[in-house]
Design an enzyme around this catalytic site. Structure first.
Site, mmCIF file in Angstrom:
data_model
loop_
_atom_site.group_PDB
_atom_site.id
_atom_site.type_symbol
_atom_site.label_atom_id
_atom_site.label_comp_id
_atom_site.label_asym_id
_atom_site.label_seq_id
_atom_site.Cartn_x
_atom_site.Cartn_y
_atom_site.Cartn_z
ATOM 1 N N ASP A 1 65.677 25.173 -48.992
ATOM 2 C CA ASP A 1 66.101 26.173 -48.018
ATOM 3 C C ASP A 1 67.684 26.423 -48.088
ATOM 4 O O ASP A 1 68.672 25.660 -48.050
ATOM 5 C CB ASP A 1 65.995 25.475 -46.558
ATOM 6 C CG ASP A 1 66.471 26.180 -45.521
ATOM 7 O OD1 ASP A 1 66.668 27.561 -45.660
ATOM 8 O OD2 ASP A 1 66.790 25.380 -44.446
ATOM 9 N N ASN B 1 69.375 29.241 -46.899
ATOM 10 C CA ASN B 1 70.220 29.790 -45.784
ATOM 11 C C ASN B 1 70.185 28.918 -44.552
ATOM 12 O O ASN B 1 70.674 29.055 -43.393
ATOM 13 C CB ASN B 1 69.937 30.964 -45.259
ATOM 14 C CG ASN B 1 68.698 31.117 -44.779
ATOM 15 O OD1 ASN B 1 67.710 30.057 -44.812
ATOM 16 N ND2 ASN B 1 68.136 32.406 -44.120
ATOM 17 N N ASP C 1 68.021 27.551 -42.494
ATOM 18 C CA ASP C 1 67.228 27.903 -41.079
ATOM 19 C C ASP C 1 66.206 26.813 -41.103
ATOM 20 O O ASP C 1 65.289 26.885 -40.094
ATOM 21 C CB ASP C 1 66.972 29.089 -41.040
ATOM 22 C CG ASP C 1 65.837 29.720 -41.819
ATOM 23 O OD1 ASP C 1 65.837 28.950 -43.026
ATOM 24 O OD2 ASP C 1 65.530 30.827 -41.862
ATOM 25 N N ASP D 1 63.001 29.341 -48.873
ATOM 26 C CA ASP D 1 63.212 30.686 -49.149
ATOM 27 C C ASP D 1 63.370 31.115 -50.630
ATOM 28 O O ASP D 1 63.564 30.123 -51.565
ATOM 29 C CB ASP D 1 64.550 31.183 -48.181
ATOM 30 C CG ASP D 1 65.534 30.180 -48.447
ATOM 31 O OD1 ASP D 1 66.037 30.005 -49.688
ATOM 32 O OD2 ASP D 1 66.129 29.822 -47.445
ATOM 33 N N ASP E 1 50.068 35.388 -55.425
ATOM 34 C CA ASP E 1 48.841 34.713 -54.946
ATOM 35 C C ASP E 1 48.336 35.979 -54.114
ATOM 36 O O ASP E 1 49.060 36.183 -53.165
ATOM 37 C CB ASP E 1 49.415 33.562 -54.554
ATOM 38 C CG ASP E 1 48.298 32.721 -53.722
ATOM 39 O OD1 ASP E 1 46.942 33.060 -53.893
ATOM 40 O OD2 ASP E 1 48.396 31.489 -53.721
ATOM 41 N N ASP F 1 43.070 33.773 -54.425
ATOM 42 C CA ASP F 1 42.601 32.787 -53.397
ATOM 43 C C ASP F 1 41.283 32.763 -53.239
ATOM 44 O O ASP F 1 40.634 34.135 -53.015
ATOM 45 C CB ASP F 1 43.520 33.173 -52.149
ATOM 46 C CG ASP F 1 43.428 32.029 -51.123
ATOM 47 O OD1 ASP F 1 43.710 30.916 -51.383
ATOM 48 O OD2 ASP F 1 42.770 32.468 -49.749
ATOM 49 N N GLU G 1 40.931 30.735 -57.834
ATOM 50 C CA GLU G 1 40.543 29.613 -57.018
ATOM 51 C C GLU G 1 39.194 29.679 -56.616
ATOM 52 O O GLU G 1 38.774 30.714 -55.929
ATOM 53 C CB GLU G 1 41.521 29.312 -55.695
ATOM 54 C CG GLU G 1 41.137 27.979 -54.872
ATOM 55 C CD GLU G 1 41.528 28.007 -53.633
ATOM 56 O OE1 GLU G 1 41.581 26.819 -52.888
ATOM 57 O OE2 GLU G 1 41.263 29.143 -52.783
ATOM 58 N N HIS H 1 48.921 22.693 -53.074
ATOM 59 C CA HIS H 1 49.465 22.720 -51.788
ATOM 60 C C HIS H 1 48.344 22.094 -50.926
ATOM 61 O O HIS H 1 48.497 22.302 -49.737
ATOM 62 C CB HIS H 1 49.910 24.039 -51.397
ATOM 63 C CG HIS H 1 49.063 25.089 -51.639
ATOM 64 N ND1 HIS H 1 48.536 25.391 -52.622
ATOM 65 C CD2 HIS H 1 48.224 25.758 -50.634
ATOM 66 C CE1 HIS H 1 47.493 26.502 -52.423
ATOM 67 N NE2 HIS H 1 47.409 26.333 -51.087
ATOM 68 N N ASP H 2 46.968 22.012 -51.312
ATOM 69 C CA ASP H 2 45.973 21.593 -50.372
ATOM 70 C C ASP H 2 45.613 20.396 -50.485
ATOM 71 O O ASP H 2 44.347 19.861 -49.965
ATOM 72 C CB ASP H 2 44.611 22.622 -50.675
ATOM 73 C CG ASP H 2 44.940 24.216 -50.438
ATOM 74 O OD1 ASP H 2 45.711 24.355 -49.421
ATOM 75 O OD2 ASP H 2 44.425 24.938 -50.833
HETATM 76 C C1 GLC Z 1 43.054 28.641 -50.206
HETATM 77 C C2 GLC Z 1 44.401 28.171 -49.867
HETATM 78 C C3 GLC Z 1 44.583 27.616 -48.753
HETATM 79 C C4 GLC Z 1 44.005 28.275 -47.626
HETATM 80 C C5 GLC Z 1 42.764 28.947 -47.845
HETATM 81 C C6 GLC Z 1 42.470 30.043 -46.851
HETATM 82 O O1 GLC Z 1 41.950 27.426 -50.188
HETATM 83 O O2 GLC Z 1 44.806 27.147 -51.116
HETATM 84 O O3 GLC Z 1 45.884 26.825 -48.399
HETATM 85 O O4 GLC Z 1 44.301 27.777 -46.352
HETATM 86 O O5 GLC Z 1 42.516 29.477 -49.083
HETATM 87 O O6 GLC Z 1 43.289 31.278 -47.330
HETATM 88 CA CA CA Z 2 65.735 29.587 -45.115
#
Ligand code: GLC
Ligand code: CA
Length: 541
Positions: free
Chosen positions: A22, A24, A26, A30, A99, A196, A238, A312-313
């Site tokens: 981060d 700035n 907040d 970013d 993405d 995605d 994915e 991230h999942d």
């Molecule tokens: C993919 C993404 C996930 C998102 C889902 C719906 O699995 O990696 O984070 O919630 O698609 O877009």
């Molecule tokens: Ca920020």
């Protein structure tokens, strides 16, 4: 055999911008924050950064609900920031992967706002509307996949949250619109795309066919032809599915996507037949090995592989495949096991410093739409799991484990920003797990990751690691994850003890040690007792 591509030897790093840095102050990461860490990433050995969606979005699913595919979300910065990022990447011979969420948009997307208005609106057909739901289905986030919209008294379909209505890819206008979004970004100099949930594109909704519908591959080919096929970029889909699905998408012969993410090895930690990730189960590392080897064997000469253990999942890799009691040992075993296989290494922010899952005290501390939706479905509404069981499952598998702010330093707010409260709780362990301290400590997990990528790129071995053939080794020993990579130049052997207890292997010749997570310990010809999570790479020829 594959044709050589510019990206074959590249390392890809996933950034979840909300949590990375981060700038700035907040409370939300970013783009300027990302720019400030490019030297750190370069030094780690990263070539391409994949940033999860940073487009205009109400952020119900942190950007996977897109309101405008060609605008930058102001919480992350401006288009000028993105242009600056592209310049700064270029200076460092690095590249940007974006993405693209093609299965659905946000319900705030102008198309959906129009689509809802009336049954004869020109945008009605951009989405999937039915008078009555043809069947019941639970969305991936816990509620029904059909939501009644009072405006026209019809139901629309959403695979994910109700704020993420699914697009109707039977409508050719959707294809054309996405082709132009994609070209917009590629013209700017973006060099990669992650698609995605791409397996949902050919769905036949009335037949209850969702993933891998009959027209999926046609659609992906058409999209490629109309947009990204004209550019020399790298693509990854994915695609939740099975081995054959990966081959269909990415075989050299089929020529659709360069590679796909599949999740057999990461889903193995939970019971998919029951309630998926909310019913975690103990794993046997031998099974993980067998799954990864199955992909290596099958894709060896026909398609390109992805190599990853986090995103991230998912939860953190050390919690899932390692052992917190052997934090450093297992934290260094994991990259040895995964990143010398054949394919493209992907790592997720924080993985390289050994970030681990977070214990939340209460459900209210989580932010994730999936966690809250599933909690409502499984605990509150249907009493399938107790609150305690659900909290335990979240600790094992919840997506917020991987979304806590990156731990940059042992300073206020982990050096992630100056003072503002972060959007998601910081893991308290930043006092000892953080990038700044680990940079200085030669034995840290971070420095080990650097060695892994440096070795992969060492000009003496790079072509062997990138193109050399894969072959499993010591299969009869269920405790070790071992394989060779071989070409005319080298024969390289990788050995990992996957457990917290010792195991023995017999080496018929003494190789030259290229990497070892127990630096002081010797490896010799004959019998070797491997210590907990001991891992090494040796050159046999
Ligand atoms: C993919 C993404 C996930 C998102 C889902 C719906 O699995 O990696 O984070 O919630 O698609 O877009
Ligand atoms: Ca920020």
């Amino acid at each position: 055999m594959q044709e050589k591509k510019w990206w074959h030897d590249k390392v890809i790093y996933e950034i979840y911008p909300k949590s990375f840095k981060d700038d700035n102050n907040d409370g939300i990461g970013d783009i300027k924050g990302i720019i400030s860490k490019l030297d750190y990433l370069k030094d780690l050995g990263v070539d391409i950064i994949w940033i999860t969606p940073f487009f205009l979005s109400p952020m119900v699913d942190n950007g996977y609900d897109v309101e405008d595919y060609t605008k930058v979300n102001p919480i992350f910065g401006t288009m000028d920031d993105v242009d600056l990022l592209l310049d700064e990447l270029k200076k460092r011979e690095m590249y940007l992967m974006i993405d693209i969420v093609a299965n659905h948009t946000s319900d705030k997307h102008p198309w959906f706002i129009e689509s809802r208005k009336s049954k004869d609106n020109p945008y009605r057909d951009f989405y999937i509307w039915r008078e009555t739901p043809p069947y019941e289905r639970t969305s991936c986030f816990g509620d029904s996949a059909w939501t009644l919209d009072p405006l026209t008294n019809e139901y629309y379909y959403h695979e994910f949250a109700k704020e993420q209505p699914d697009l109707n890819w039977e409508n050719p206008k959707v294809m054309d619109a996405f082709s132009s979004f994609i070209e917009f970004w590629l013209k700017k100099g973006v060099k990669g795309i992650r698609f995605d949930v791409i397996h949902f594109l050919g769905k036949e909704i009335d037949k209850d066919i969702h993933g891998y519908g009959p027209t999926l591959h046609e659609k992906v080919k058409e999209l490629k032809h109309k947009s990204f096929g004209k550019y020399d970029i790298v693509t990854v889909g994915e695609a939740w599915g099975e081995l054959q699905n990966a081959i269909d998408f990415s075989s050299y012969e089929n020529d659709e996507l360069d590679m796909v993410f599949q999740f057999e090895h990461t889903s193995y930690t939970n019971d998919r037949d029951k309630h998926g990730k909310w019913t975690p189960r103990p794993i046997n590392m031998k099974d993980i090995r067998d799954i990864l080897f199955k992909y290596q064997r099958a894709l060896n000469d026909v398609a390109w592989n992805t190599l990853f253990v986090e995103n991230h999942d998912l939860g953190r890799a050390i919690n899932r495949f390692g052992d917190l009691n052997y934090y450093r040992e297992s934290g260094t075993m994991i990259p040895t096991m995964i990143y010398f296989l054949k394919g493209t290494p992907y790592l997720y922010q924080g993985q390289e410093i050994g970030m681990i899952n977070i214990r939340m005290n209460d459900i209210s501390e989580y932010e994730d739409v999936e966690i809250h939706g599933s909690f409502k479905n499984l605990v509150l509404d249907n009493h399938i799991l107790t609150r305690h069981q659900f909290m335990e499952a979240c600790y094992q598998e919840g997506r917020d484990n991987n979304r806590t702010p990156f731990q940059w330093a042992n300073k206020r707010n982990a050096g992630w920003n100056r003072s503002h409260k972060p959007w998601l709780k910081i893991n308290e362990n930043y006092h000892y797990i953080n990038a700044e301290d680990e940079t200085k400590d030669p034995s840290s997990i971070l420095n080990y990751y650097k060695k892994v990528f440096a070795l992969r790129k060492d000009e003496r071995y790079a072509s062997t690691f990138v193109y050399g053939s894969f072959k499993e080794a010591y299969l009869e020993n269920e405790n070790v994850f071992s394989f060779t990579r071989e070409d005319d130049k080298n024969l390289l052997l990788i050995v990992c003890n996957m457990h917290s207890y010792p195991t023995n292997i017999y080496l018929s010749s003494q190789g030259e040690v290229l990497l070892h997570n127990y630096e002081e310990k010797e490896i010799h010809e004959g019998n070797n007792t491997l210590l907990p999570y001991e891992s090494f790479v040796i050159k046999l020829r």
